[in-house]
Write a protein that holds these residues in place. Structure first.
Motif, short mmCIF file in Angstrom:
data_model
loop_
_atom_site.label_atom_id
_atom_site.label_comp_id
_atom_site.label_asym_id
_atom_site.label_seq_id
_atom_site.Cartn_x
_atom_site.Cartn_y
_atom_site.Cartn_z
N ALA A 30 0.84 -1.20 0.00
CA ALA A 30 0.00 0.00 0.00
C ALA A 30 0.87 1.25 0.00
O ALA A 30 0.57 2.25 -0.68
CB ALA A 30 -0.93 0.00 1.21
N ARG A 31 1.97 1.22 0.76
CA ARG A 31 2.90 2.35 0.77
C ARG A 31 3.46 2.61 -0.63
O ARG A 31 3.52 3.75 -1.09
CB ARG A 31 4.06 2.06 1.72
N ALA A 34 1.00 4.12 -3.00
CA ALA A 34 0.79 5.54 -2.68
C ALA A 34 1.98 6.37 -3.12
O ALA A 34 1.82 7.49 -3.64
CB ALA A 34 0.56 5.70 -1.18
N MET A 133 -7.41 3.35 6.14
CA MET A 133 -7.53 4.09 4.88
C MET A 133 -8.46 3.39 3.88
O MET A 133 -8.15 3.27 2.70
CB MET A 133 -6.15 4.34 4.27
N LYS A 138 -8.68 8.50 1.99
CA LYS A 138 -8.24 7.61 0.92
C LYS A 138 -6.81 7.97 0.50
O LYS A 138 -6.41 9.13 0.51
CB LYS A 138 -9.17 7.73 -0.29
N ARG A 139 -6.08 6.94 0.10
CA ARG A 139 -4.69 7.17 -0.31
C ARG A 139 -4.58 8.10 -1.51
O ARG A 139 -3.61 8.83 -1.65
CB ARG A 139 -4.02 5.83 -0.66
N SER A 145 -2.44 13.18 1.02
CA SER A 145 -2.89 11.88 1.54
C SER A 145 -2.01 10.76 1.01
O SER A 145 -1.71 9.80 1.73
CB SER A 145 -4.35 11.64 1.19
N ALA A 146 -1.56 10.88 -0.25
CA ALA A 146 -0.65 9.86 -0.80
C ALA A 146 0.70 9.91 -0.09
O ALA A 146 1.29 8.86 0.21
CB ALA A 146 -0.48 10.08 -2.30
N HIS A 148 1.22 10.90 2.95
CA HIS A 148 0.99 10.30 4.28
C HIS A 148 0.94 8.77 4.19
O HIS A 148 1.54 8.08 5.02
CB HIS A 148 -0.33 10.83 4.86
N ALA A 149 0.23 8.26 3.22
CA ALA A 149 0.12 6.80 3.07
C ALA A 149 1.47 6.16 2.81
O ALA A 149 1.73 5.04 3.26
CB ALA A 149 -0.85 6.47 1.94
N ASN A 152 3.80 7.24 6.52
CA ASN A 152 3.33 7.26 7.90
C ASN A 152 4.12 6.29 8.77
O ASN A 152 4.56 5.22 8.31
CB ASN A 152 1.82 6.95 7.96
N HIS A 186 -0.51 7.92 11.96
CA HIS A 186 -1.86 7.58 11.53
C HIS A 186 -2.58 6.99 12.74
O HIS A 186 -2.14 6.00 13.33
CB HIS A 186 -1.83 6.56 10.39
#
Length: 435
Positions: A30-31, A34, A133, A138-139, A145-146, A148-149, A152, A186
């Motif tokens: 997921a990271r 993002a 998320m 949302k990412r 937000s991206a 952060h994703a 984080n 987060h």
């Protein structure tokens, strides 16, 4: 692939954070997804605030810090933001690392989970995967937000089982320290049916710190009949861009209260969105902003009514001094089918100097006929009648102004669930008003 910053920021940084926290593979994936989105996505579009030149790039993505064995090892001016230190259920994060955590045995025995996000993902993977998320922030919402994703670290996972009432507030202290430092916790709070929880999050920096960037996210999930109160207090320095996105979902007959004190001195994005999904759900949002010097703040509270008989109230107050500027956006949206709902909002701005600027923007969007909604907004200076009344009783002009300002802000500060923390905030407000 890399993202242009003044420090090394490529996939190795993202993978390094994941490796240090020993998080599961799905979180790393997921990271990385993002991270790929960061250069493709635009910055968020804020009402009446241009953020194109704000510093979202020149920071150190991750700084590892040493753990401490006791809260007494913290500097005294950091300790003052933790109340009931001997018994507190508390987590402390410094920059990228959680350096202290304590949860009493009584709560652990009732099934309460209170840990950093990576540990929760390892030990309760399915639970974290359900909430991280997905229905909150949302990412791919925007570039921040991206970012952060992708970056984080630390953070909080707080889970309260069905019918459990936590009678003492749980605390999170997030300390941003050092030149060009960044912090991206987060926070996830899950309150199962008929549970009760208060959570207080302090985002702080010590005087003189030249930290660069706070990019935090808080997601709150209020199940049927649960009652949740979340207080966040931000007091970061003049050189810092302070970004906090808050997202919450409230189910049937759930009750949520947000208490937000934005007292940072630099650039502030404070965004709070709540979805009232279940019938009878309620949310109250109380926000206070205090700005001095050249502080710039955009504070937005958005509430979406989806269920019938839902109720919301936004109470936002801002005090601006020097050449500070704040924008208060209050948005209430009552969707089609949310009959018998009630949405109220109030925004007030108090300007203390000729160069200070403030604006309160109430917005009601109504797609259902059988509802109640209202708003009020005011922008102005200290009422001379109030000032005259106090001065006629022998109070100096300076002290009279302080009393009026304190009363104006106490509509929010007095709701924070700790008298000692209220006192710390009053001292902070006093110091800012004297600067």
């Amino acid at each position: 692939m890399s993202v242009e910053t003044c420090v090394l920021f490529d996939e190795s940084v993202v993978k390094g954070i994941a490796a240090k926290t020993q998080e599961p593979a799905w979180m790393l994936n997921a990271r990385l997804e993002a991270f790929k989105d960061v250069p493709k996505l635009p910055l968020p579009k804020l009402e009446r605030t241009n953020i194109d030149r704000w510093n979202f790039t020149d920071f150190t993505p991750f700084t590892e810090e040493a753990a401490i064995g006791s809260l007494t090892e913290l500097p005294e001016d950091v300790q003052e933001f933790i109340f009931d230190k001997e018994q507190a259920h508390v987590m402390v994060q410094k920059n990228g690392s959680v350096i202290f955590r304590r949860l009493g045995d009584d709560l652990a025995e009732q099934g309460v989970l209170f840990t950093d996000l990576a540990s929760a993902a390892r030990e309760n993977e399915a639970l974290v995967k359900k909430f991280f998320m997905t229905d909150g922030i949302k990412r791919d919402e925007h570039r921040l937000s991206a970012l952060h994703a992708a970056l984080n670290s630390g953070g909080v996972f707080l889970y309260v089982p069905r019918n459990v009432e936590v009678k003492v507030p749980i605390q999170g202290l997030f300390w941003l320290a050092g030149e060009k430092a960044a912090m991206m916790p987060h926070i996830i709070i899950v309150a199962e049916a008929n549970s009760r929880i208060d959570f207080v999050a302090n985002f702080i920096a010590r005087p003189g710190d030249e930290a660069a960037f706070n990019n935090s996210a808080i997601e709150v999930f209020v199940s049927d009949g649960a009652r949740v109160r979340v207080a966040t207090v931000s007091s970061l320095g003049k050189e810092t861009v302070d970004v906090i996105y808050r997202r919450s979902l409230v189910s049937r007959d759930g009750q949520l209260e947000w208490i937000v004190a934005d007292l940072s001195e630099g650039r502030v994005i404070s965004d709070n969105t709540t979805h009232l999904k279940g019938e009878g759900g309620m949310v109250n949002v109380k926000t206070v902003v205090l700005g001095t010097d050249e502080m710039r703040a955009n504070v937005t509270s958005s509430i979406h009514h989806w269920g019938r008989h839902t109720a919301s109230d936004i109470n936002a107050r801002s005090v601006m001094k020097g050449s500070a500027t704040s924008i208060l956006n209050s948005i209430t949206k009552i969707e089609k089918g949310a009959s018998k709902s009630d949405g109220q909002q109030s925004g007030k701005v108090l300007m203390l100097s000729p160069d200070a600027r403030g604006d309160a923007n109430p917005i009601l969007l109504i797609d259902e006929n059988d509802v109640t909604a209202g708003h009020a907004a005011s922008v102005g200076r200290i009422d001379p009648t109030q000032l005259y009344y106090l001065m006629s009783r022998g109070i100096s002009r300076r002290e009279a102004e302080k009393l009026i300002i304190r009363g104006f802000l106490d509509a929010v500060v007095s709701q924070i669930p700790s008298e000692s923390l209220q006192a710390s905030i009053h001292r902070l407000i006093e110091r800012k008003l004297q600067s």
